[in-house]
Design an enzyme around this catalytic site. Structure first.
Site: not given
Length: 497
Positions: A77, A271
């Site tokens: 991420d 997401e």
């Protein structure tokens, strides 16, 4: 500057990470586990330990993406920002089981995003108030999915905490006045909770509608009004109005929040929203499908665009992302498996992927960077795959007290050379202390020239070689003997005393 949006391996930590991955895989309606599998790995062989020379600008637009070397895993991420002094920073998910405190990690590059080094963690431990928030059950093992942005001289670092398999989650905020860890004013100050889930009051017609409060991404509209895109699985992606200088939601934010993307399919695997502006459009980047499964990861990056930050976001075929739309623009290719968890800064997309070329630990979460090419108003990414191949073996020569060794290779993405030396006949290799820039030639090949002190009289033979690498593999050149110093009889070229 406004953001338009890194040791040795421990088997126990890796096993724990894989265990969490398998647990999450059995929970299709839950958020994907945003994990970094273990402590930062050793530098890739040949990566510069000293700051590299300023990177050649031709490396910014290489086909197939930007090759990154150095300490590039485990990074999950990644949130990318390029500071005013030219330093590139990436913030990433913390280590599982609270290794190194489990807090957000930082990585930096001083050569335009090519060579990366680990800079440490934001804090030594997870803030106590987060443990209090989750005191009714399992405590978070690490902090997830950071976002980094800057406004009016303050850096805002958003981060998430959650439990695998559920949507009891939160996004919180820390602030700083500098990103440089060596600066005397460097300190991340925790500003506490931003939003938590389950949330209520988002839709009067559906009291059960909620988001999972992870994966924040900050965007300002054309008028300078800030918003936070957020969400993972559940009811998809939401846009929450926030305000400066707090960086937190406005009053009565629930009634002003917009549900901008929902796939309306089992599990709703969407997401990692990130919105960026380009031309007259806002572009919503998201990750589709499943991360965190190593070779079985199906993560991919999809996009839609809108003339309003609040949507609707339509894909290339005119399909609304609130209803299943989304054009896939980056998918698995070559050794790059499951790219996603992305952020955007300027025209660069940062993401993680599972590295199929890593022979020691295959499918390790690794940093990827792609230059966005804008084609007919849409972001495009070159996914050409070509393994590195040596096209010109090293040639060495000496001039005075300096030796020069050059080699050339091909590959897509353009390979970066990492030079190594050996003093024991090739039994062991060490990276050279300072690495030269790999340059793209007019012929489309990639060449690198290493300069180092020539061999001194009586010195044992030193071998030199280059390891050309890109995201899909490596190619090692032949080894050549470091030439001896070569001074002319007139004394010209003599080294300084």
């Amino acid at each position: 500057m406004m953001k338009s949006r890194p040791w040795m391996l421990r088997a126990a930590g890796l096993a724990a990470a894989l265990g969490l991955t398998l647990t999450a895989a059995a929970l299709p309606t839950a958020a994907s586990p945003h994990i970094a599998a273990t402590a930062p790995a050793p530098e890739v062989a040949g990566t510069a330990s000293a700051p590299a020379a300023k990177n050649d600008t031709s490396l910014a637009d290489l086909p197939g993406g930007k090759t990154v070397v150095g300490q590039t895993s485990p990074i999950h991420d990644p949130a990318l920002i390029i500071d005013d002094d030219g330093t590139w920073y990436v913030y990433s998910t913390g280590l599982v089981n609270r290794e190194n405190g489990g807090t957000i990690q930082a990585w930096s590059s001083h050569d335009q995003g090519t060579t990366w080094e680990y800079s440490g963690t934001v804090w030594d431990r997870i803030p106590a108030w987060i443990d209090e928030h989750f005191a009714d059950g399992e405590l978070p093992g690490n902090l997830w999915a950071p976002e980094i942005t800057e406004h009016n001289g303050t850096y805002y670092l958003y981060y998430s905490a959650s439990r695998f398999g559920g949507n009891k989650s939160l996004t919180a905020l820390a602030t700083n006045t500098t990103l440089d860890p060596t600066h005397p004013d460097y300190e991340w100050v925790d500003q506490g909770l931003v939003v938590s889930s389950p949330a209520t009051g988002l839709d009067p017609n559906n009291p059960g509608k909620t988001f999972n409060a992870i994966d924040a991404g900050i965007i300002e509209d054309a008028d300078g009004t800030p918003y936070m895109a957020i969400g993972s699985f559940w009811y998809g992606i939401f846009l929450v109005p926030i305000e400066w200088p707090s960086g937190k939601p406005v009053a009565d934010w629930q009634s002003k929040t917009v549900n901008i993307a929902d796939r309306f399919m089992p599990g709703n695997p969407i997401e990692a929203p990130y919105i960026t502006r380009h031309g007259g459009y806002y572009y919503l980047f998201v990750s589709f499908d499943s991360c965190c499964r190593g070779a079985d990861s199906t993560y991919k990056v999809a996009v839609g665009r809108s003339t309003s930050v609040k949507g609707p976001y339509l894909d290339k075929d005119g399909r609304d992302m609130f209803g299943g739309g989304g054009s896939v623009v980056l998918d698995s290719h070559g050794a790059v498996t499951g790219p996603g968890g992305q952020s955007v800064f300027g025209d660069y997309l940062a993401f993680h992927y599972y590295d199929g070329s890593n022979r020691d630990i295959p499918y390790f979460p690794t940093l990827g960077i792609q230059k966005i090419e804008w084609v007919d108003g849409w972001p495009a990414f070159d996914q050409t795959v070509e393994l590195p191949q040596v096209s010109k073996q090293p040639k060495a020569r000496a001039a005075g007290g300096t030796a020069s060794v050059a080699a050339t290779a091909t590959g897509t993405p353009g390979p970066v050379a990492v030079w190594e030396t050996s003093s024991d006949g090739g039994a062991n290799w060490e990276k050279a202390g300072r690495q030269p820039v790999t340059k793209r030639t007019d012929e489309g090949t990639y060449t690198s020239r290493l300069e180092l002190p020539a061999a001194a009289p009586g010195q044992p033979a030193v071998l030199v070689r280059a390891v050309f690498q890109n995201a899909h593999g490596k190619a090692v050149t032949d080894a050549v003997v470091l030439p001896a110093a070569n001074y002319c009889s007139s004394g010209k070229g003599q080294p300084n005393p």
